[in-house]
Structures are given as C-alpha cells and as structure tokens.
Design an enzyme around this catalytic site. Structure first.
Site, mmCIF file in Angstrom:
data_model
loop_
_atom_site.group_PDB
_atom_site.id
_atom_site.type_symbol
_atom_site.label_atom_id
_atom_site.label_comp_id
_atom_site.label_asym_id
_atom_site.label_seq_id
_atom_site.Cartn_x
_atom_site.Cartn_y
_atom_site.Cartn_z
ATOM 1 N N CYS A 1 0.848 -1.202 0.000
ATOM 2 C CA CYS A 1 0.000 0.000 0.000
ATOM 3 C C CYS A 1 0.882 1.251 0.000
ATOM 4 C CB CYS A 1 -0.937 0.010 1.201
ATOM 5 S SG CYS A 1 -2.398 -1.043 1.015
ATOM 6 N N HIS B 1 -6.031 -2.396 -1.418
ATOM 7 C CA HIS B 1 -5.531 -3.503 -0.605
ATOM 8 C C HIS B 1 -6.510 -4.682 -0.613
ATOM 9 C CE1 HIS B 1 -3.133 -5.389 2.583
ATOM 10 N NE2 HIS B 1 -4.298 -5.914 2.928
ATOM 11 N N GLY C 1 3.824 -19.979 0.782
ATOM 12 C CA GLY C 1 4.932 -19.128 1.216
ATOM 13 C C GLY C 1 4.697 -17.651 0.988
ATOM 14 N N HIS D 1 -0.244 -9.808 -5.121
ATOM 15 C CA HIS D 1 0.760 -9.398 -6.096
ATOM 16 C C HIS D 1 1.012 -10.538 -7.066
ATOM 17 C CE1 HIS D 1 2.684 -10.978 -2.443
ATOM 18 N NE2 HIS D 1 3.594 -11.530 -3.246
HETATM 19 P P1 AMP Z 1 5.507 -13.533 -1.721
HETATM 20 O O1 AMP Z 1 6.452 -14.493 -1.071
HETATM 21 O O2 AMP Z 1 4.781 -14.097 -2.914
HETATM 22 O O3 AMP Z 1 4.589 -12.851 -0.719
HETATM 23 O O4 AMP Z 1 6.437 -12.416 -2.367
HETATM 24 C C1 AMP Z 1 6.724 -11.196 -1.781
HETATM 25 C C2 AMP Z 1 7.800 -10.599 -2.657
HETATM 26 O O5 AMP Z 1 7.870 -9.216 -2.374
HETATM 27 C C3 AMP Z 1 9.192 -11.182 -2.436
HETATM 28 O O6 AMP Z 1 9.673 -11.701 -3.674
HETATM 29 C C4 AMP Z 1 10.001 -9.991 -1.955
HETATM 30 O O7 AMP Z 1 11.320 -9.994 -2.453
HETATM 31 C C5 AMP Z 1 9.207 -8.824 -2.478
HETATM 32 N N1 AMP Z 1 9.309 -7.582 -1.732
HETATM 33 C C6 AMP Z 1 9.120 -7.417 -0.394
HETATM 34 N N2 AMP Z 1 9.258 -6.117 -0.052
HETATM 35 C C7 AMP Z 1 9.521 -5.448 -1.210
HETATM 36 C C8 AMP Z 1 9.784 -4.081 -1.529
HETATM 37 N N3 AMP Z 1 9.773 -3.136 -0.584
HETATM 38 N N4 AMP Z 1 10.023 -3.769 -2.819
HETATM 39 C C9 AMP Z 1 10.035 -4.727 -3.775
HETATM 40 N N5 AMP Z 1 9.790 -6.022 -3.540
HETATM 41 C C10 AMP Z 1 9.558 -6.380 -2.280
HETATM 42 ZN ZN ZN Z 2 -1.780 -3.256 1.110
#
Ligand code: AMP
Ligand code: ZN
Length: 117
Positions: free
Chosen positions: A7, A46, A93, A100
């Site tokens: 967000c 969100h 995971g 996303h």
């Molecule tokens: P998931 O495990 O599918 O929830 O993936 C979350 C993803 O978000 C991971 O691949 C992280 O590397 C990525 N991530 C977390 N924080 C950030 C951020 N601030 N900017 C870019 N990617 C992020």
């Molecule tokens: Zn959010």
C-alpha cells in the site's frame, strides 16, 4: 505511512523501481529478484491475496493480469516466455499479504518451481 508495504509503494510513500502504472495498478521490480526479469504487479487497493480479490473484483484481477503481460512486453520477455505466479497463503509461502502477481522471465525456468519433497 500505511502499515502494508505494498500500500505504501502504491501511494508513493515507500521507494520502489516502478515499471508501469495504470489508474488501478502498479508494477515494480522485486527487491530480491529470482530471475533476470522479476516484476510484481499489484492493485493499488488492498486485498489480502488473489482469492480475496477474485471474490470482490474480478475486473481488477483481469487488469492485474493484463498488466503482467504489459510488463513482459516492456521487459522484452513476452516472446521468449515468462511465468506469472500468485503465492496464496501459508503453504505457498506468501510473505506480503497484499495481492501481487510475480512476473518472472529472462531465463529458462524449471518445473515444478519447488524442490521435490
Ligand atoms: P511472496 O512471497 O509471494 O509474498 O512475495 C513477496 C515478494 O515481495 C518477495 O519476492 C520480496 O522480495 C518482495 N518484496 C518485499 N518487499 C519489497 C519491496 N519493498 N520492494 C520490492 N519487492 C519487495
Ligand atoms: Zn496493502
């Protein structure tokens, strides 16, 4: 600053390397890339995960997927192929509870994407 990091990125209050943006979605590079091209596409609104989004706004989910393809075209991986992944919940995971789409490409990827048990 919103408590949810995605967000905050959507609101422009947290740093991210943005690739594409529409009225209702943002695409930005994953901070810990798992492939030469690794971009996340989120709705600005969100929703916890893709299941929650599908239940309330299938049109927005379609926009997220259309943007995943637009990202692949912009990164030059649309012709060679790419993977779109929604980690959903604990066993998948999922670490960030804001839906996303991972858009991954730029190398040949294995299948299955997880180590055999
Ligand atoms: P998931 O495990 O599918 O929830 O993936 C979350 C993803 O978000 C991971 O691949 C992280 O590397 C990525 N991530 C977390 N924080 C950030 C951020 N601030 N900017 C870019 N990617 C992020
Ligand atoms: Zn959010």
């Amino acid at each position: 600053m919103p408590e949810c990091v995605f967000c905050a990125i959507a609101a422009g209050e947290a740093a991210a390397t943005r690739v594409l943006e529409t009225a209702r979605t943002v695409a930005f590079r994953d901070i810990n890339p798992q492939a030469p091209s690794h971009v996340l596409v989120i709705p600005k609104a969100h929703h916890r995960d893709v299941a929650a989004l599908a239940e309330v706004d299938g049109g927005l989910l379609a926009e997220v997927l259309a943007q995943a393809h637009a990202v692949a075209q912009a990164d030059g991986i649309a012709r060679t192929g790419y993977r779109v992944v929604f980690n959903t919940g604990n066993h998948a995971g999922q670490t960030v509870p804001h839906v996303h789409a991972h858009v991954l490409g730029g190398k040949r990827m294995g299948w299955p994407p997880w180590p055999p048990a």
